[in-house]
Write an enzyme that holds these catalytic residues in place. Structure first.
Site, PDB file in Angstrom:
ATOM      1  N   SER A 138       5.405 -21.252  17.064  1.00 44.19           N
ATOM      2  CA  SER A 138       6.310 -21.947  17.977  1.00 44.19           C
ATOM      3  C   SER A 138       5.603 -22.101  19.314  1.00 44.19           C
ATOM      4  O   SER A 138       4.671 -21.340  19.611  1.00 44.19           O
ATOM      5  CB  SER A 138       7.597 -21.137  18.169  1.00 44.19           C
ATOM      6  OG  SER A 138       8.372 -21.632  19.238  1.00 44.19           O
TER       7      SER A 138
ATOM      8  N   TYR B  51      11.903 -13.317  19.819  1.00 45.38           N
ATOM      9  CA  TYR B  51      11.436 -14.446  19.012  1.00 45.38           C
ATOM     10  C   TYR B  51       9.999 -14.787  19.387  1.00 45.38           C
ATOM     11  O   TYR B  51       9.129 -14.918  18.515  1.00 45.38           O
ATOM     12  CB  TYR B  51      12.347 -15.650  19.241  1.00 45.38           C
ATOM     13  CG  TYR B  51      11.889 -16.897  18.512  1.00 45.38           C
ATOM     14  CD1 TYR B  51      12.039 -17.015  17.138  1.00 45.38           C
ATOM     15  CD2 TYR B  51      11.326 -17.965  19.215  1.00 45.38           C
ATOM     16  CE1 TYR B  51      11.624 -18.159  16.478  1.00 45.38           C
ATOM     17  CE2 TYR B  51      10.911 -19.102  18.560  1.00 45.38           C
ATOM     18  CZ  TYR B  51      11.058 -19.197  17.189  1.00 45.38           C
ATOM     19  OH  TYR B  51      10.641 -20.333  16.526  1.00 45.38           O
TER      20      TYR B  51
END
Length: 248
Positions: free
Chosen positions: A141, A154
């Site tokens: 990401s 995350y």
């Protein structure tokens, strides 16, 4: 094209980037093996690929279970005789501020986003090492490249994936096993990740961002195909991909 006839295993294949990648790669001649927890969706996607003239198999998979990962790889090898690419794409993004102390969600992200990748590597690495070829592709990401509020855990899992892939590439080169790696850093891509967010403030902020900027997952699928399609003596390691209009 080097995609043709390659056996490509995809985790998190029931929607989003995984589904789009499966459909694109199958259309280019790959034999795709789909894994995810929603077996009804996997069956539907595989049937659609075969109706379009492609080759696809599926198996229910929980990436947090080491044995299921091993069984997934064994299933692919039994079905198609080899394993060429492992696309470790399964992930969760229940974003929240650390002060919310959503520790159960922290654990789930570590289990899926990090340990799930490790289990996939452990399952496929012996095959790749024995045949002295293979490729791991992971979905990280942009949160694996820079810090974002509400994304501490995350982001931590996605930073870890970056480290894993780079060291794996280096060790393979040193050991002469010819294993290629590629890590993808998506920004706002239309997926189901937002459905896992339970924190109200984080969800509202993320929904606003995605509603303003998101692009479709087939844009990422084309990058996955590009990485696979390179000559076997060429490794392309990292791709950051997102909407042109998003200031990520």
């Amino acid at each position: 094209m080097s995609i043709e006839n390659k056996v490509v295993l995809i985790t998190g294949a029931s929607s989003g980037i995984g589904e789009a990648s499966a459909r694109l790669l199958a259309s280019r001649g790959a034999k795709v093996v789909l894994g995810a927890r929603r077996d009804d969706r996997l069956r539907q996607i595989a049937e659609g690929i075969e109706e379009d003239g492609g080759q696809a198999a599926w198996r229910k998979l929980d990436v947090t279970d080491p044995q299921q990962n091993k069984d997934f790889v064994a299933f692919a090898k039994e079905r198609y005789g080899q394993v060429d690419v492992m696309f470790l794409n399964a992930g969760l993004m229940p974003s929240s501020p650390l002060s919310a102390l959503k520790t159960d969600e922290w654990d789930r992200m570590v289990d899926v986003n990090l340990k799930g990748v490790l289990h996939g590597i452990a399952a496929a690495l012996p095959e790749f090492t024995a045949q002295k070829s293979g490729q791991f592709i992971t979905t990280s990401s942009v949160a694996g490249l820079k810090a974002y509020p509400n994304g501490a855990v995350y982001g931590a899992t996605k930073w870890a994936v970056r480290e894993l892939m780079e060291v794996l590439r280096m060790e393979s080169a040193m050991e002469g096993t010819h294993i290629r790696t590629a890590t993808i850093y998506p920004a706002a891509i239309q997926t189901e990740l937002l459905n896992t967010i339970t924190d109200k403030g984080a969800k509202e902020a993320m929904n606003q961002t995605y509603d303003s900027y998101q692009i479709t997952p087939d844009r990422v699928a084309s990058v996955v195909a590009f990485a696979i399609d390179q000559p076997e003596d060429t490794n392309v390691s990292e791709f950051t991909i997102g909407p042109t209009i998003q200031p990520w």
